[in-house]
Write an enzyme that holds these catalytic residues in place. Structure first.
Site, PDB file in Angstrom:
ATOM      1  N   ASP A  60       0.861  -1.174   0.000  1.00 46.63           N
ATOM      2  CA  ASP A  60       0.000   0.000   0.000  1.00 46.63           C
ATOM      3  C   ASP A  60       0.902   1.230   0.000  1.00 46.63           C
ATOM      4  O   ASP A  60       1.810   1.329   0.826  1.00 46.63           O
ATOM      5  CB  ASP A  60      -0.889  -0.026   1.251  1.00 46.63           C
ATOM      6  N   HIS A  74     -10.237  -5.882  -2.148  1.00 50.56           N
ATOM      7  CA  HIS A  74      -8.861  -5.897  -1.663  1.00 50.56           C
ATOM      8  C   HIS A  74      -8.822  -6.230  -0.180  1.00 50.56           C
ATOM      9  O   HIS A  74      -9.661  -5.815   0.588  1.00 50.56           O
ATOM     10  CB  HIS A  74      -8.120  -4.591  -1.944  1.00 50.56           C
ATOM     11  N   HIS A 117      -6.565  -5.976   3.129  1.00 47.98           N
ATOM     12  CA  HIS A 117      -5.454  -5.276   3.771  1.00 47.98           C
ATOM     13  C   HIS A 117      -4.763  -6.247   4.726  1.00 47.98           C
ATOM     14  O   HIS A 117      -5.427  -6.878   5.549  1.00 47.98           O
ATOM     15  CB  HIS A 117      -5.954  -4.094   4.604  1.00 47.98           C
TER      16      HIS A 117
END
Length: 129
Positions: free
Chosen positions: A29, A93, A95
Protein backbone atom coordinates in the site's frame (compact mmCIF):
# COMPACT_ATOMS: atom_id res chain seq x y z
CA UNK A 1 -14.00 2.62 -16.15
CA UNK A 2 -11.19 0.53 -14.70
CA UNK A 3 -10.34 0.81 -11.01
CA UNK A 4 -6.87 1.93 -9.97
CA UNK A 5 -6.18 -1.71 -9.01
CA UNK A 6 -7.15 -2.96 -12.47
CA UNK A 7 -4.72 -0.41 -13.89
CA UNK A 8 -2.02 -1.86 -11.62
CA UNK A 9 -2.89 -5.39 -12.77
CA UNK A 10 -2.68 -4.22 -16.41
CA UNK A 11 0.68 -2.52 -15.86
CA UNK A 12 -0.72 0.95 -16.55
CA UNK A 13 0.23 2.16 -13.05
CA UNK A 14 3.40 1.03 -11.23
CA UNK A 15 3.20 -0.81 -7.91
CA UNK A 16 5.57 -2.31 -5.37
CA UNK A 17 4.62 -5.88 -6.22
CA UNK A 18 5.27 -8.65 -3.75
CA UNK A 19 3.93 -11.66 -5.66
CA UNK A 20 1.26 -12.71 -8.10
CA UNK A 21 -0.23 -15.73 -9.78
CA UNK A 22 -2.82 -16.18 -12.51
CA UNK A 23 -5.67 -14.90 -10.33
CA UNK A 24 -4.23 -12.68 -7.60
CA UNK A 25 -1.72 -9.91 -6.96
CA UNK A 26 -0.10 -8.67 -3.74
CA UNK A 27 1.58 -5.28 -3.49
CA UNK A 28 2.51 -2.71 -0.87
CA UNK A 29 0.00 0.00 0.00
CA UNK A 30 1.53 3.36 -1.00
CA UNK A 31 -0.34 5.07 1.86
CA UNK A 32 0.41 2.53 4.59
CA UNK A 33 -0.95 2.37 8.12
CA UNK A 34 2.32 0.66 9.14
CA UNK A 35 5.53 -0.42 7.46
CA UNK A 36 4.72 -3.51 5.38
CA UNK A 37 1.01 -2.74 4.88
CA UNK A 38 0.13 -4.88 1.87
CA UNK A 39 -2.91 -5.36 -0.33
CA UNK A 40 -4.03 -8.63 -1.91
CA UNK A 41 -6.46 -8.37 -4.80
CA UNK A 42 -8.09 -10.59 -7.37
CA UNK A 43 -6.94 -9.68 -10.85
CA UNK A 44 -10.56 -9.76 -11.94
CA UNK A 45 -12.27 -6.48 -11.09
CA UNK A 46 -15.07 -7.23 -8.63
CA UNK A 47 -16.50 -4.48 -6.45
CA UNK A 48 -17.64 -6.38 -3.33
CA UNK A 49 -15.96 -9.33 -1.65
CA UNK A 50 -19.16 -11.30 -1.15
CA UNK A 51 -20.04 -10.91 -4.83
CA UNK A 52 -17.02 -13.05 -5.66
CA UNK A 53 -17.62 -16.64 -6.75
CA UNK A 54 -16.88 -18.88 -3.77
CA UNK A 55 -13.82 -20.52 -5.33
CA UNK A 56 -12.26 -17.12 -6.10
CA UNK A 57 -13.06 -15.87 -2.58
CA UNK A 58 -11.42 -18.93 -1.00
CA UNK A 59 -8.45 -18.56 -3.35
CA UNK A 60 -8.01 -14.93 -2.31
CA UNK A 61 -8.00 -15.94 1.36
CA UNK A 62 -5.40 -18.69 0.71
CA UNK A 63 -3.26 -16.26 -1.28
CA UNK A 64 -3.58 -13.60 1.45
CA UNK A 65 -2.55 -16.12 4.11
CA UNK A 66 0.69 -16.91 2.27
CA UNK A 67 1.49 -13.22 1.94
CA UNK A 68 0.66 -12.59 5.63
CA UNK A 69 3.01 -15.37 6.75
CA UNK A 70 5.83 -13.92 4.64
CA UNK A 71 5.03 -10.44 5.89
CA UNK A 72 5.26 -11.56 9.53
CA UNK A 73 8.67 -13.13 8.81
CA UNK A 74 9.86 -9.85 7.29
CA UNK A 75 8.45 -7.04 9.43
CA UNK A 76 8.77 -7.22 13.22
CA UNK A 77 5.23 -7.16 14.62
CA UNK A 78 2.97 -8.78 17.20
CA UNK A 79 0.65 -10.05 14.48
CA UNK A 80 -0.66 -9.29 11.01
CA UNK A 81 -4.10 -7.72 11.03
CA UNK A 82 -6.61 -8.34 8.25
CA UNK A 83 -9.27 -5.93 7.02
CA UNK A 84 -11.66 -5.86 4.11
CA UNK A 85 -13.32 -2.47 3.86
CA UNK A 86 -13.71 -1.66 0.19
CA UNK A 87 -15.10 1.86 0.35
CA UNK A 88 -12.21 3.76 -1.22
CA UNK A 89 -11.54 1.57 -4.27
CA UNK A 90 -14.37 -0.36 -5.97
CA UNK A 91 -12.21 -3.47 -6.39
CA UNK A 92 -11.98 -6.23 -3.77
CA UNK A 93 -8.86 -5.90 -1.66
CA UNK A 94 -7.60 -7.48 1.54
CA UNK A 95 -5.45 -5.28 3.77
CA UNK A 96 -2.63 -7.08 5.58
CA UNK A 97 -1.17 -4.79 8.23
CA UNK A 98 1.75 -5.63 10.55
CA UNK A 99 0.50 -4.63 13.99
CA UNK A 100 2.23 -3.61 17.16
CA UNK A 101 -0.60 -1.44 18.45
CA UNK A 102 -4.32 -1.09 17.73
CA UNK A 103 -4.00 2.37 16.17
CA UNK A 104 -2.20 0.81 13.20
CA UNK A 105 -5.52 -0.79 12.23
CA UNK A 106 -7.54 2.44 12.32
CA UNK A 107 -6.61 3.88 8.89
CA UNK A 108 -5.97 7.31 10.43
CA UNK A 109 -2.27 7.18 11.24
CA UNK A 110 -0.07 6.77 8.20
CA UNK A 111 3.65 6.16 7.84
CA UNK A 112 5.90 7.59 5.14
CA UNK A 113 8.40 5.47 3.26
CA UNK A 114 10.81 6.42 0.50
CA UNK A 115 10.72 4.68 -2.90
CA UNK A 116 13.83 2.67 -2.04
CA UNK A 117 12.27 1.51 1.24
CA UNK A 118 9.17 0.29 -0.59
CA UNK A 119 11.30 -1.53 -3.18
CA UNK A 120 13.52 -3.22 -0.58
CA UNK A 121 10.53 -4.19 1.55
CA UNK A 122 8.57 -5.71 -1.36
CA UNK A 123 11.63 -7.74 -2.33
CA UNK A 124 12.25 -8.89 1.26
CA UNK A 125 8.66 -10.05 1.69
CA UNK A 126 8.79 -11.85 -1.66
CA UNK A 127 11.97 -13.61 -0.55
CA UNK A 128 10.09 -14.96 2.50
CA UNK A 129 7.29 -16.52 0.47
Amino acid sequence: MSSIFTKIVNGEIPAYKITEDDNFLAFLDVNPNAKGHALCIPKQEINKIFDMPEDLYLGLMQFSRKVAIALEKTVPCKRVGVAVVGLEVPHVHVHLIPLNEMDEMRFINKVKLEKEEFEELAKAIANNL
